[in-house]
Design a protein around this motif. Structure first.
Motif, PDB file in Angstrom:
ATOM      1  N   UNK A 154       0.839  -1.202   0.000  1.00 41.31           N
ATOM      2  CA  UNK A 154       0.000   0.000   0.000  1.00 41.31           C
ATOM      3  C   UNK A 154       0.874   1.253   0.000  1.00 41.31           C
ATOM      4  N   UNK A 155       1.955   1.238   0.787  1.00 46.84           N
ATOM      5  CA  UNK A 155       2.872   2.375   0.825  1.00 46.84           C
ATOM      6  C   UNK A 155       3.537   2.561  -0.536  1.00 46.84           C
ATOM      7  N   UNK A 156       3.882   1.463  -1.203  1.00 49.92           N
ATOM      8  CA  UNK A 156       4.488   1.545  -2.536  1.00 49.92           C
ATOM      9  C   UNK A 156       3.542   2.249  -3.510  1.00 49.92           C
ATOM     10  N   UNK A 157       2.276   1.876  -3.494  1.00 49.70           N
ATOM     11  CA  UNK A 157       1.304   2.484  -4.405  1.00 49.70           C
ATOM     12  C   UNK A 157       1.143   3.967  -4.099  1.00 49.70           C
ATOM     13  N   UNK A 158       1.027   4.324  -2.830  1.00 51.16           N
ATOM     14  CA  UNK A 158       0.866   5.731  -2.470  1.00 51.16           C
ATOM     15  C   UNK A 158       2.108   6.537  -2.818  1.00 51.16           C
ATOM     16  N   UNK A 159       3.293   5.949  -2.682  1.00 52.74           N
ATOM     17  CA  UNK A 159       4.532   6.615  -3.055  1.00 52.74           C
ATOM     18  C   UNK A 159       4.579   6.867  -4.560  1.00 52.74           C
ATOM     19  N   UNK A 160       4.191   5.862  -5.341  1.00 47.72           N
ATOM     20  CA  UNK A 160       4.169   6.016  -6.790  1.00 47.72           C
ATOM     21  C   UNK A 160       3.147   7.076  -7.205  1.00 47.72           C
ATOM     22  N   UNK A 161       2.021   7.132  -6.509  1.00 46.79           N
ATOM     23  CA  UNK A 161       1.005   8.145  -6.810  1.00 46.79           C
ATOM     24  C   UNK A 161       1.535   9.543  -6.519  1.00 46.79           C
ATOM     25  N   UNK A 162       2.271   9.682  -5.442  1.00 48.56           N
ATOM     26  CA  UNK A 162       2.847  10.985  -5.106  1.00 48.56           C
ATOM     27  C   UNK A 162       3.874  11.398  -6.161  1.00 48.56           C
ATOM     28  N   UNK A 163       4.708  10.446  -6.603  1.00 49.61           N
ATOM     29  CA  UNK A 163       5.689  10.738  -7.652  1.00 49.61           C
ATOM     30  C   UNK A 163       5.007  11.101  -8.973  1.00 49.61           C
ATOM     31  N   UNK A 164       3.825  10.533  -9.209  1.00 51.42           N
ATOM     32  CA  UNK A 164       3.091  10.807 -10.448  1.00 51.42           C
ATOM     33  C   UNK A 164       2.369  12.150 -10.412  1.00 51.42           C
ATOM     34  N   UNK A 165       2.306  12.786  -9.236  1.00 48.74           N
ATOM     35  CA  UNK A 165       1.695  14.109  -9.146  1.00 48.74           C
ATOM     36  C   UNK A 165       0.327  14.145  -8.509  1.00 48.74           C
ATOM     37  N   UNK A 166      -0.039  13.142  -7.752  1.00 48.08           N
ATOM     38  CA  UNK A 166      -1.345  13.136  -7.093  1.00 48.08           C
ATOM     39  C   UNK A 166      -1.392  14.227  -6.031  1.00 48.08           C
ATOM     40  N   UNK A 167      -2.522  14.905  -5.948  1.00 42.83           N
ATOM     41  CA  UNK A 167      -2.687  15.962  -4.970  1.00 42.83           C
ATOM     42  C   UNK A 167      -3.249  15.478  -3.647  1.00 42.83           C
ATOM     43  N   UNK A 168      -3.974  14.379  -3.671  1.00 42.81           N
ATOM     44  CA  UNK A 168      -4.587  13.849  -2.454  1.00 42.81           C
ATOM     45  C   UNK A 168      -4.695  12.338  -2.578  1.00 42.81           C
ATOM     46  N   UNK A 169      -4.846  11.675  -1.444  1.00 46.11           N
ATOM     47  CA  UNK A 169      -4.957  10.225  -1.398  1.00 46.11           C
ATOM     48  C   UNK A 169      -6.204   9.841  -0.617  1.00 46.11           C
ATOM     49  N   UNK A 170      -6.711   8.678  -0.922  1.00 46.33           N
ATOM     50  CA  UNK A 170      -7.834   8.131  -0.175  1.00 46.33           C
ATOM     51  C   UNK A 170      -7.720   6.628  -0.104  1.00 46.33           C
ATOM     52  N   UNK A 171      -8.265   6.057   0.938  1.00 46.12           N
ATOM     53  CA  UNK A 171      -8.293   4.613   1.101  1.00 46.12           C
ATOM     54  C   UNK A 171      -9.747   4.164   1.074  1.00 46.12           C
ATOM     55  N   UNK A 172     -10.068   3.255   0.192  1.00 48.09           N
ATOM     56  CA  UNK A 172     -11.452   2.768   0.072  1.00 48.09           C
ATOM     57  C   UNK A 172     -11.715   1.734   1.166  1.00 48.09           C
ATOM     58  N   UNK A 173     -12.865   1.847   1.798  1.00 47.50           N
ATOM     59  CA  UNK A 173     -13.298   0.908   2.835  1.00 47.50           C
ATOM     60  C   UNK A 173     -14.780   0.623   2.630  1.00 47.50           C
ATOM     61  N   UNK A 174     -15.261  -0.343   3.374  1.00 44.68           N
ATOM     62  CA  UNK A 174     -16.698  -0.592   3.427  1.00 44.68           C
ATOM     63  C   UNK A 174     -17.174  -0.290   4.830  1.00 44.68           C
ATOM     64  N   UNK A 175     -18.421   0.095   4.942  1.00 47.52           N
ATOM     65  CA  UNK A 175     -18.991   0.392   6.247  1.00 47.52           C
ATOM     66  C   UNK A 175     -19.249  -0.912   7.001  1.00 47.52           C
ATOM     67  N   UNK A 176     -19.000  -0.902   8.291  1.00 44.52           N
ATOM     68  CA  UNK A 176     -19.207  -2.090   9.104  1.00 44.52           C
ATOM     69  C   UNK A 176     -20.683  -2.454   9.071  1.00 44.52           C
TER      70      UNK A 176
END
Length: 142
Positions: free
Chosen positions: A117-139
Protein backbone atom coordinates in the motif's frame (compact mmCIF):
# COMPACT_ATOMS: atom_id res chain seq x y z
CA UNK A 1 -50.95 -15.90 -43.55
CA UNK A 2 -54.46 -16.37 -44.82
CA UNK A 3 -56.48 -19.55 -44.94
CA UNK A 4 -59.67 -20.28 -46.84
CA UNK A 5 -62.38 -21.96 -44.81
CA UNK A 6 -65.49 -23.61 -46.19
CA UNK A 7 -68.60 -21.53 -45.66
CA UNK A 8 -71.73 -22.81 -43.95
CA UNK A 9 -74.00 -22.17 -46.94
CA UNK A 10 -72.57 -25.15 -48.84
CA UNK A 11 -71.41 -23.32 -51.94
CA UNK A 12 -67.76 -24.31 -51.33
CA UNK A 13 -66.56 -20.72 -51.18
CA UNK A 14 -65.10 -19.47 -48.03
CA UNK A 15 -64.03 -16.39 -46.19
CA UNK A 16 -60.48 -15.50 -45.45
CA UNK A 17 -59.07 -15.52 -41.94
CA UNK A 18 -55.94 -13.47 -41.44
CA UNK A 19 -53.49 -14.68 -38.80
CA UNK A 20 -50.28 -13.11 -37.59
CA UNK A 21 -47.39 -15.51 -37.22
CA UNK A 22 -45.69 -14.50 -33.95
CA UNK A 23 -42.96 -17.15 -34.03
CA UNK A 24 -40.34 -14.86 -35.65
CA UNK A 25 -41.28 -12.08 -33.26
CA UNK A 26 -40.81 -14.41 -30.29
CA UNK A 27 -37.44 -15.53 -31.66
CA UNK A 28 -36.25 -11.93 -31.95
CA UNK A 29 -37.33 -11.15 -28.38
CA UNK A 30 -35.56 -14.22 -27.02
CA UNK A 31 -32.34 -13.33 -28.84
CA UNK A 32 -32.53 -9.76 -27.52
CA UNK A 33 -33.11 -11.08 -24.00
CA UNK A 34 -30.05 -13.33 -24.23
CA UNK A 35 -27.90 -10.48 -25.56
CA UNK A 36 -29.08 -8.20 -22.74
CA UNK A 37 -28.35 -10.84 -20.08
CA UNK A 38 -24.83 -11.51 -21.39
CA UNK A 39 -23.85 -7.85 -21.78
CA UNK A 40 -25.24 -6.84 -18.39
CA UNK A 41 -23.21 -9.56 -16.64
CA UNK A 42 -20.06 -8.38 -18.43
CA UNK A 43 -20.69 -4.78 -17.39
CA UNK A 44 -21.27 -5.74 -13.76
CA UNK A 45 -18.16 -7.94 -13.56
CA UNK A 46 -15.64 -5.35 -14.70
CA UNK A 47 -12.85 -4.76 -12.23
CA UNK A 48 -11.40 -7.14 -9.67
CA UNK A 49 -13.33 -8.13 -6.60
CA UNK A 50 -11.46 -7.04 -3.50
CA UNK A 51 -12.39 -7.64 0.09
CA UNK A 52 -12.15 -4.08 1.40
CA UNK A 53 -11.43 -3.53 5.09
CA UNK A 54 -14.28 -2.28 7.26
CA UNK A 55 -14.47 1.11 8.99
CA UNK A 56 -16.97 2.93 11.20
CA UNK A 57 -17.37 5.72 8.67
CA UNK A 58 -17.31 5.20 4.92
CA UNK A 59 -17.78 8.08 2.49
CA UNK A 60 -18.46 7.95 -1.22
CA UNK A 61 -15.52 7.76 -3.60
CA UNK A 62 -15.09 10.90 -5.71
CA UNK A 63 -16.37 9.93 -9.18
CA UNK A 64 -13.56 11.64 -11.09
CA UNK A 65 -10.66 10.33 -9.00
CA UNK A 66 -8.06 7.83 -10.21
CA UNK A 67 -8.65 4.41 -8.66
CA UNK A 68 -5.85 1.94 -7.98
CA UNK A 69 -7.05 -1.56 -7.12
CA UNK A 70 -4.77 -4.11 -5.46
CA UNK A 71 -6.05 -7.67 -5.27
CA UNK A 72 -4.44 -10.71 -3.74
CA UNK A 73 -1.91 -12.40 -5.98
CA UNK A 74 -0.14 -9.16 -6.90
CA UNK A 75 -2.80 -7.96 -9.35
CA UNK A 76 -2.79 -4.17 -9.78
CA UNK A 77 -5.32 -2.15 -11.77
CA UNK A 78 -5.46 1.56 -12.57
CA UNK A 79 -9.04 2.64 -13.35
CA UNK A 80 -9.99 -1.01 -13.99
CA UNK A 81 -7.12 -1.75 -16.39
CA UNK A 82 -4.60 -4.46 -15.43
CA UNK A 83 -1.01 -3.26 -15.27
CA UNK A 84 2.34 -4.63 -14.18
CA UNK A 85 3.90 -3.40 -10.94
CA UNK A 86 6.82 -1.87 -12.87
CA UNK A 87 4.43 0.20 -15.03
CA UNK A 88 2.48 1.70 -12.13
CA UNK A 89 4.21 5.09 -12.21
CA UNK A 90 3.66 5.61 -15.94
CA UNK A 91 0.03 4.45 -15.71
CA UNK A 92 -0.64 6.81 -12.81
CA UNK A 93 0.96 9.73 -14.66
CA UNK A 94 -1.21 9.05 -17.70
CA UNK A 95 -4.37 8.65 -15.61
CA UNK A 96 -3.72 11.77 -13.55
CA UNK A 97 -2.99 13.80 -16.69
CA UNK A 98 -6.54 13.28 -17.97
CA UNK A 99 -8.33 13.17 -14.60
CA UNK A 100 -10.28 16.21 -13.44
CA UNK A 101 -9.67 15.35 -9.78
CA UNK A 102 -6.01 14.70 -8.93
CA UNK A 103 -6.99 12.33 -6.11
CA UNK A 104 -5.81 8.71 -6.02
CA UNK A 105 -8.09 6.22 -4.27
CA UNK A 106 -6.47 2.96 -3.16
CA UNK A 107 -8.83 -0.03 -3.16
CA UNK A 108 -6.82 -2.77 -1.53
CA UNK A 109 -7.85 -6.19 -0.35
CA UNK A 110 -7.58 -6.40 3.43
CA UNK A 111 -4.98 -9.15 3.01
CA UNK A 112 -2.58 -6.76 1.20
CA UNK A 113 0.67 -6.13 3.06
CA UNK A 114 1.20 -2.60 4.37
CA UNK A 115 4.40 -2.21 2.33
CA UNK A 116 2.49 -2.72 -0.93
CA UNK A 117 0.00 0.00 0.00
CA UNK A 118 2.87 2.37 0.83
CA UNK A 119 4.49 1.55 -2.54
CA UNK A 120 1.30 2.48 -4.40
CA UNK A 121 0.87 5.73 -2.47
CA UNK A 122 4.53 6.61 -3.06
CA UNK A 123 4.17 6.02 -6.79
CA UNK A 124 1.00 8.15 -6.81
CA UNK A 125 2.85 10.98 -5.11
CA UNK A 126 5.69 10.74 -7.65
CA UNK A 127 3.09 10.81 -10.45
CA UNK A 128 1.70 14.11 -9.15
CA UNK A 129 -1.34 13.14 -7.09
CA UNK A 130 -2.69 15.96 -4.97
CA UNK A 131 -4.59 13.85 -2.45
CA UNK A 132 -4.96 10.23 -1.40
CA UNK A 133 -7.83 8.13 -0.18
CA UNK A 134 -8.29 4.61 1.10
CA UNK A 135 -11.45 2.77 0.07
CA UNK A 136 -13.30 0.91 2.83
CA UNK A 137 -16.70 -0.59 3.43
CA UNK A 138 -18.99 0.39 6.25
CA UNK A 139 -19.21 -2.09 9.10
CA UNK A 140 -22.33 -4.21 8.71
CA UNK A 141 -24.64 -4.21 11.70
CA UNK A 142 -25.35 -7.70 12.87
Amino acid sequence: MAAALPSDDGDGGGGLIAEINITPLTDVFLVLLIIFMVTSSVIVNTGKKVDLPEAQEASDTPPKAVTVTMATGGIIQVNGEDIRREDLLESLKAALAVAEDKTVILRGDKEIVYGEAVFVLDQAQLAGAGAFGLATTKIKKR
